[in-house]
Design a protein around this motif. Structure first.
Motif, PDB file in Angstrom:
ATOM      1  N   GLY A   1      26.591  87.236 -23.765  1.00 35.72           N
ATOM      2  CA  GLY A   1      26.116  87.025 -25.128  1.00 35.72           C
ATOM      3  C   GLY A   1      27.250  86.855 -26.111  1.00 35.72           C
ATOM      4  N   SER A   2      27.231  87.650 -27.168  1.00 36.38           N
ATOM      5  CA  SER A   2      28.241  87.542 -28.225  1.00 36.38           C
ATOM      6  C   SER A   2      29.636  87.956 -27.766  1.00 36.38           C
ATOM      7  N   GLU A   3      29.732  88.596 -26.615  1.00 34.23           N
ATOM      8  CA  GLU A   3      31.057  88.914 -26.070  1.00 34.23           C
ATOM      9  C   GLU A   3      31.893  87.649 -25.882  1.00 34.23           C
ATOM     10  N   ARG A   4      31.228  86.492 -25.759  1.00 36.76           N
ATOM     11  CA  ARG A   4      31.958  85.241 -25.533  1.00 36.76           C
ATOM     12  C   ARG A   4      32.798  84.837 -26.723  1.00 36.76           C
ATOM     13  N   LEU A   5      32.532  85.446 -27.879  1.00 34.66           N
ATOM     14  CA  LEU A   5      33.395  85.234 -29.046  1.00 34.66           C
ATOM     15  C   LEU A   5      34.716  85.983 -28.901  1.00 34.66           C
ATOM     16  N   LEU A   6      34.731  87.003 -28.063  1.00 33.13           N
ATOM     17  CA  LEU A   6      35.882  87.908 -27.970  1.00 33.13           C
ATOM     18  C   LEU A   6      36.764  87.629 -26.766  1.00 33.13           C
ATOM     19  N   TRP A   7      36.158  87.312 -25.613  1.00 30.02           N
ATOM     20  CA  TRP A   7      36.898  87.271 -24.362  1.00 30.02           C
ATOM     21  C   TRP A   7      36.737  85.932 -23.667  1.00 30.02           C
ATOM     22  N   GLY A   8      37.808  85.493 -23.014  1.00 30.78           N
ATOM     23  CA  GLY A   8      37.748  84.314 -22.175  1.00 30.78           C
ATOM     24  C   GLY A   8      37.123  84.637 -20.823  1.00 30.78           C
ATOM     25  N   GLN A   9      36.951  83.619 -20.000  1.00 33.68           N
ATOM     26  CA  GLN A   9      36.367  83.779 -18.677  1.00 33.68           C
ATOM     27  C   GLN A   9      37.453  83.982 -17.623  1.00 33.68           C
ATOM     28  N   GLY A  10      37.245  84.963 -16.758  1.00 39.24           N
ATOM     29  CA  GLY A  10      38.144  85.150 -15.636  1.00 39.24           C
ATOM     30  C   GLY A  10      37.888  84.114 -14.560  1.00 39.24           C
ATOM     31  N   ASP A  11      38.724  84.126 -13.520  1.00 36.70           N
ATOM     32  CA  ASP A  11      38.528  83.191 -12.411  1.00 36.70           C
ATOM     33  C   ASP A  11      38.557  83.942 -11.081  1.00 36.70           C
ATOM     34  N   GLY A  12      38.414  83.189  -9.997  1.00 29.82           N
ATOM     35  CA  GLY A  12      38.287  83.807  -8.683  1.00 29.82           C
ATOM     36  C   GLY A  12      39.549  84.453  -8.148  1.00 29.82           C
ATOM     37  N   SER A  13      40.668  84.257  -8.839  1.00 29.19           N
ATOM     38  CA  SER A  13      41.920  84.843  -8.353  1.00 29.19           C
ATOM     39  C   SER A  13      41.979  86.349  -8.569  1.00 29.19           C
ATOM     40  N   THR A  14      41.062  86.903  -9.386  1.00 29.25           N
ATOM     41  CA  THR A  14      41.106  88.344  -9.648  1.00 29.25           C
ATOM     42  C   THR A  14      39.864  89.072  -9.122  1.00 29.25           C
ATOM     43  N   LEU A  15      39.266  88.551  -8.077  1.00 31.07           N
ATOM     44  CA  LEU A  15      38.192  89.288  -7.410  1.00 31.07           C
ATOM     45  C   LEU A  15      38.838  90.328  -6.500  1.00 31.07           C
ATOM     46  N   THR A  16      39.408  91.323  -7.150  1.00 31.58           N
ATOM     47  CA  THR A  16      40.350  92.247  -6.510  1.00 31.58           C
ATOM     48  C   THR A  16      39.663  93.337  -5.705  1.00 31.58           C
ATOM     49  N   VAL A  17      40.158  93.564  -4.495  1.00 29.28           N
ATOM     50  CA  VAL A  17      39.788  94.708  -3.668  1.00 29.28           C
ATOM     51  C   VAL A  17      41.077  95.367  -3.191  1.00 29.28           C
ATOM     52  N   VAL A  18      41.103  96.690  -3.226  1.00 27.85           N
ATOM     53  CA  VAL A  18      42.322  97.451  -2.932  1.00 27.85           C
ATOM     54  C   VAL A  18      42.095  98.354  -1.726  1.00 27.85           C
ATOM     55  N   ASP A  19      43.003  98.284  -0.759  1.00 28.66           N
ATOM     56  CA  ASP A  19      42.971  99.201   0.381  1.00 28.66           C
ATOM     57  C   ASP A  19      43.513 100.564  -0.024  1.00 28.66           C
ATOM     58  N   THR A  20      42.814 101.618   0.380  1.00 29.78           N
ATOM     59  CA  THR A  20      43.271 102.985   0.134  1.00 29.78           C
ATOM     60  C   THR A  20      43.102 103.788   1.421  1.00 29.78           C
ATOM     61  N   PRO A  21      43.662 104.988   1.481  1.00 30.19           N
ATOM     62  CA  PRO A  21      43.472 105.816   2.681  1.00 30.19           C
ATOM     63  C   PRO A  21      42.019 106.213   2.915  1.00 30.19           C
ATOM     64  N   PHE A  22      41.170 106.089   1.883  1.00 32.07           N
ATOM     65  CA  PHE A  22      39.768 106.477   2.018  1.00 32.07           C
ATOM     66  C   PHE A  22      38.832 105.272   1.966  1.00 32.07           C
ATOM     67  N   GLY A  23      39.338 104.084   2.245  1.00 36.00           N
ATOM     68  CA  GLY A  23      38.492 102.894   2.267  1.00 36.00           C
ATOM     69  C   GLY A  23      38.889 101.887   1.201  1.00 36.00           C
ATOM     70  N   ARG A  24      38.103 100.839   1.083  1.00 31.92           N
ATOM     71  CA  ARG A  24      38.414  99.754   0.160  1.00 31.92           C
ATOM     72  C   ARG A  24      37.642  99.934  -1.143  1.00 31.92           C
ATOM     73  N   ILE A  25      38.359  99.772  -2.268  1.00 31.97           N
ATOM     74  CA  ILE A  25      37.740  99.907  -3.580  1.00 31.97           C
ATOM     75  C   ILE A  25      37.842  98.586  -4.337  1.00 31.97           C
ATOM     76  N   GLY A  26      36.860  98.322  -5.173  1.00 31.29           N
ATOM     77  CA  GLY A  26      36.831  97.116  -5.991  1.00 31.29           C
ATOM     78  C   GLY A  26      35.504  97.087  -6.721  1.00 31.29           C
ATOM     79  N   GLY A  27      35.240  96.016  -7.452  1.00 31.21           N
ATOM     80  CA  GLY A  27      33.961  95.950  -8.134  1.00 31.21           C
ATOM     81  C   GLY A  27      33.926  94.894  -9.215  1.00 31.21           C
ATOM     82  N   LEU A  28      32.866  94.946 -10.013  1.00 35.05           N
ATOM     83  CA  LEU A  28      32.631  93.994 -11.087  1.00 35.05           C
ATOM     84  C   LEU A  28      32.310  94.751 -12.369  1.00 35.05           C
ATOM     85  N   ILE A  29      32.397  94.038 -13.489  1.00 38.05           N
ATOM     86  CA  ILE A  29      32.263  94.656 -14.800  1.00 38.05           C
ATOM     87  C   ILE A  29      30.890  94.350 -15.395  1.00 38.05           C
TER      88      ILE A  29
END
Length: 320
Positions: free
Chosen positions: A142-170
């Motif tokens: 919605g109106s957030e588009r006045l404030l922020w640009g669009q991300g791209d597929g290069s930051t669909l980040t997932v991180v390996d940790t000793p307790f599994g993989r973490i990541g997500g969406l906003i």
């Protein structure tokens, strides 16, 4: 060998809006408080730095913007951070001191080109102090588009940790089925969903993601009141008649079969802490694995463009 148990924390709070120093102080104090309760992974809400400007119009109407709105925008821009930058270095020092993973929602100022575009981003910091990655929100809502640009597929980040993989969406990225599938396909065990949505329907979303992805879900929201808004904002009149509580929260932690591990927290600041048994992820995928035996790649396939989308590409000159 993967660690079976991990203690996690979801922080529900809000800084003084547009005040980066306030946000930084809260991150320091509340990270220490969560770590003192045993948390090894600590998550802060969407755009915690320098806050979610709920209710503000930034002086906009269709076809026009005003000077006061531009002043508020400049203030928001000044409170944003660069990634990497001085703030991520400080968080790295904090994470290393406490031996924890930090996940923080921020407004990112990209200096690669004009510096005039902000992004709704999440940063991942490791217990060795390193910046492990970031994610930029793909579609501001919605109106957030006045404030922020669009991300791209290069930051669909997932991180390996000793307790599994973490990541997500906003926030409402989580209503994009293909985006969720792109994250599940990277083997997420702990799915992080910072948000600004305090409605009951958001809780249904969290429980659905947990059941669909067969993963733990950590979501945290800000608890914000009018007291967190500077009275000298040009757009303060936008919220003057609103109720004192602008965002009631609703942070929660959900297990991989959709049951609450920590019930939603409403109407106050606080920290939810829970110990997760990662073997529950394995058990939950016995009868449903969304990217495995339930995926049917012979019928359905997803193509993800994970390349950074740059406006300018330079190439080496040929000859002298």
């Amino acid at each position: 060998m993967q660690k079976r148990y991990v203690t996690v924390a979801a922080v529900q709070s809000a800084p003084l809006l547009f005040d980066k120093r306030s946000a930084m102080d809260k991150i320091d104090s509340m990270t220490r408080e969560a770590a003192a309760q045993g948390a090894e992974l600590i998550v802060f809400p969407e755009v915690f730095v320098p806050g979610y400007p709920r209710g503000l119009s930034f002086g906009t109407r269709v076809g026009s913007r005003n000077a006061g709105g531009r002043q508020d925008w400049e203030r928001y821009w000044a409170g944003a951070i660069e990634i990497p930058g001085a703030e991520t270095e400080l968080w790295g020092e904090l994470a290393k001191e406490l031996g924890i993973y930090l996940v923080i929602g921020v407004v990112e100022r990209d200096q690669a080109y004009s510096g005039g575009t902000l992004y709704n981003s999440v940063v991942y910091i490791g217990p060795d102090g390193r910046l492990l990655g970031k994610h930029r929100k793909l579609v501001p809502t919605g109106s957030e588009r006045l404030l922020w640009g669009q991300g791209d597929g290069s930051t669909l980040t997932v991180v390996d940790t000793p307790f599994g993989r973490i990541g997500g969406l906003i926030c409402w990225e989580n209503y994009m089925p293909l985006a969720r599938m792109a994250m599940y396909a990277q083997g997420i065990d702990i799915y992080i969903a910072p948000t600004a949505d305090a409605r009951d329907t958001w809780q249904s979303t969290l429980r659905h993601i947990a059941c669909e992805g067969r993963c733990f879900v950590i979501s945290c929201n800000q608890f914000a009141t009018k007291e967190t808004y500077p009275a000298d904002l040009a757009g303060y009149a936008d919220i003057r008649e609103d109720e004192d509580v602008l965002c009631r929260g609703g942070s929660a932690i959900v297990g991989p079969l959709g049951d609450y591990i920590a019930e939603p927290l409403y109407h106050k600041e606080g920290i939810l802490v829970a110990t997760l048994d990662l073997s529950e992820v394995v058990r939950s995928r016995f009868d449903f694995d969304v990217t495995g035996h339930y995926s049917r790649p012979d019928l359905f396939q997803l193509i993800v463009n994970d390349k950074s989308q740059q406006i300018i590409t330079t190439t080496a000159k040929i000859g002298n």
